[in-house]
Design a protein around this motif. Structure first.
Motif, short mmCIF file in Angstrom:
data_model
loop_
_atom_site.label_atom_id
_atom_site.label_comp_id
_atom_site.label_asym_id
_atom_site.label_seq_id
_atom_site.Cartn_x
_atom_site.Cartn_y
_atom_site.Cartn_z
N ASP A 143 0.86 -1.18 0.00
CA ASP A 143 0.00 0.00 0.00
C ASP A 143 0.90 1.23 0.00
OD1 ASP A 143 -1.71 2.14 0.58
OD2 ASP A 143 -2.90 1.00 2.01
N VAL A 144 0.81 2.06 -1.05
CA VAL A 144 1.71 3.21 -1.18
C VAL A 144 1.05 4.52 -0.77
CG1 VAL A 144 3.03 2.10 -3.01
CG2 VAL A 144 1.11 3.59 -3.62
N THR A 145 -0.08 4.43 -0.05
CA THR A 145 -0.76 5.65 0.37
C THR A 145 0.18 6.59 1.12
OG1 THR A 145 -2.87 4.46 0.54
CG2 THR A 145 -2.70 6.58 1.68
N LYS A 146 0.93 6.05 2.09
CA LYS A 146 1.81 6.88 2.92
C LYS A 146 3.02 7.39 2.13
CE LYS A 146 -0.53 6.66 6.74
NZ LYS A 146 -1.21 7.87 7.27
N LEU A 147 3.34 6.74 1.02
CA LEU A 147 4.40 7.25 0.16
C LEU A 147 3.95 8.56 -0.49
CD1 LEU A 147 7.25 6.60 -0.93
CD2 LEU A 147 6.16 5.38 -2.81
N ARG A 148 2.66 8.69 -0.70
CA ARG A 148 2.10 9.92 -1.29
C ARG A 148 1.81 10.99 -0.25
NH1 ARG A 148 -2.62 9.91 -2.90
NH2 ARG A 148 -3.41 7.97 -1.98
N THR A 149 1.36 10.57 0.93
CA THR A 149 0.80 11.54 1.88
C THR A 149 1.46 11.56 3.25
OG1 THR A 149 -0.83 9.94 2.72
CG2 THR A 149 -1.45 11.23 0.77
N GLY A 150 2.36 10.63 3.52
CA GLY A 150 2.87 10.47 4.88
C GLY A 150 4.08 11.32 5.19
N THR A 151 4.54 11.20 6.42
CA THR A 151 5.79 11.83 6.85
C THR A 151 6.96 11.13 6.19
OG1 THR A 151 6.08 10.33 8.73
CG2 THR A 151 4.74 12.32 9.10
N LEU A 152 8.15 11.71 6.31
CA LEU A 152 9.33 11.10 5.69
C LEU A 152 9.57 9.70 6.25
CD1 LEU A 152 11.68 11.30 3.75
CD2 LEU A 152 13.01 12.44 5.56
N ASP A 153 9.38 9.52 7.56
CA ASP A 153 9.57 8.20 8.15
C ASP A 153 8.55 7.20 7.60
OD1 ASP A 153 11.75 8.92 9.66
OD2 ASP A 153 10.60 9.28 11.50
N GLU A 154 7.31 7.66 7.41
CA GLU A 154 6.30 6.78 6.85
C GLU A 154 6.62 6.45 5.39
OE1 GLU A 154 2.33 8.02 9.44
OE2 GLU A 154 2.95 9.27 7.74
N GLN A 155 7.13 7.42 4.64
CA GLN A 155 7.53 7.17 3.27
C GLN A 155 8.66 6.15 3.22
OE1 GLN A 155 8.26 10.81 0.99
NE2 GLN A 155 6.83 11.90 2.32
N LYS A 156 9.60 6.28 4.14
CA LYS A 156 10.74 5.34 4.17
C LYS A 156 10.27 3.92 4.48
CE LYS A 156 14.42 8.60 5.36
NZ LYS A 156 15.40 9.04 6.40
N ALA A 157 9.25 3.79 5.33
CA ALA A 157 8.74 2.46 5.65
C ALA A 157 8.13 1.80 4.43
CB ALA A 157 7.71 2.57 6.78
#
Length: 344
Positions: A14-28
């Motif tokens: 699920d790439v939702t957080k890659l679009r909308t999340g914090t940098l740490d969430e994007q890294k996860a």
């Protein structure tokens, strides 16, 4: 055995957080993408943020186009184009196996004006699309193209993070790329047997984003087994291409895949996310310093054009007549991915 040799299914991220999340969430999320790229070379992604009406619109437009009489479709035959855009009739495209696939397609890319300097200078992959005289077709197709290309930019940042780089690391290589969208139609074939349709191949660009309407896609693991990759509603299939394999010196795998013959009518929509034509793709220092030189540098556009020119009949005929020349040191077809590793 490594994970790339033994995988039996395609992971889902699920790439939702890659679009909308914090940098740490994007890294996860990027870590999950990186693991899939290393172990499989394929991944389903959800949460891409593309309105489903855009896919429904391009599917409707595609069905209307392929329902036209053959002579109408041939008015935008790809051989009429100087930058590889237009209708691809059945049998036009031939992969390394030498077999002709039972499919037809319509190919397009970033729609550039006729006075674009690269097009005027003769670039074989950059320029205007050929659009059929079909109400609403160009708008629906271009809207879908722009949306999926935008998602591709999000994924590119995810792969940057997965490689330990800044999220914008690859952006400088993607300013006017020849990223192609294909609208592919596999006609109903009651006599079809469960055997290969599109021949085994890797994709030539950085990665591919795919939606399709029916099963048929198969992915080759390192043990030489073909693994089913059926469509998941609302999800995109993403696979690593040759350029990302070169950048990572083989750490990310450009996994070979094919489409087996199925009896039902099938529509497929791959967008091949490329780097700019003149980008020199070479192993990044952190991978080259490991002392293994699996991949030599290549120029992105020349590699893409060389592979295309070796698989399309109209281009092979132009090369044979001396009207076109393959780039120097052009790699032969099927030079990347699991198939090449098993072969060589």
């Amino acid at each position: 055995m490594s994970a790339s040799e033994t995988f039996q299914s395609i992971p889902i991220v699920d790439v939702t957080k890659l679009r909308t999340g914090t940098l740490d969430e994007q890294k996860a999320v990027a870590e999950e993408l990186g693991k899939a790229a290393r172990d499989v070379g394929f991944v389903y992604i959800t949460g891409g943020g593309i309105d489903e009406s855009l896919f429904e619109g391009v599917l409707d437009a595609t069905k209307r186009f392929f329902a036209l009489p053959h002579e109408e479709k041939m008015k935008v035959y790809i051989g009429n184009s100087r930058c590889h855009r237009g209708y691809v009739p059945e049998g036009e495209e031939v992969f390394a196996s030498g077999s002709k696939d039972k499919k037809e397609a319509y190919d397009l890319s970033m729609d550039l004006p006729a006075d674009d300097p690269d097009y005027v200078a003769g670039n074989p992959l950059l320029g205007p699309n050929q659009w059929p005289d079909l109400p609403g077709f160009a708008q629906a197709v271009d809207d879908y193209y722009r949306a999926v290309f935008g998602l591709g930019r999000v994924l590119l940042r995810g792969f940057s993070l997965a490689l330990g780089e800044e999220p914008t690391f690859f952006d400088k290589y993607v300013t006017k790329p020849p990223s192609q969208l294909r609208l592919i139609h596999y006609p109903f074939d009651a006599s079809a047997e469960d055997r290969p349709g599109i021949g085994a191949h890797t994709d030539y660009e950085c990665f591919t984003l795919l939606r399709s309407t029916a099963a048929g896609l198969e992915v080759l693991n390192g043990a030489g087994e073909w693994i089913d990759a059926p469509p998941i509603p609302g999800a995109y299939v993403v696979n690593i291409g040759d350029m990302m394999e070169v950048w990572t010196n083989g750490t990310f795998v450009a996994t070979s895949h094919r489409v087996r013959k199925v009896s039902e009518e099938r529509y497929s929509f791959p967008l091949f996310f490329a780097a700019d034509y003149d980008t020199v793709v070479a192993p990044l220092p952190r991978f080259a310093e490991e002392g293994k030189a699996l991949r030599s540098p290549l120029k992105a556009g020349e590699h893409l054009f060389a592979q295309t020119a070796q698989s399309f009949t109209y281009l092979k005929e132009r090369v044979a007549r001396g009207e076109l020349a393959l780039p120097q040191d052009a790699a032969p077809l099927s030079s990347f991915g699991q198939e090449a590793r098993l072969k060589y």
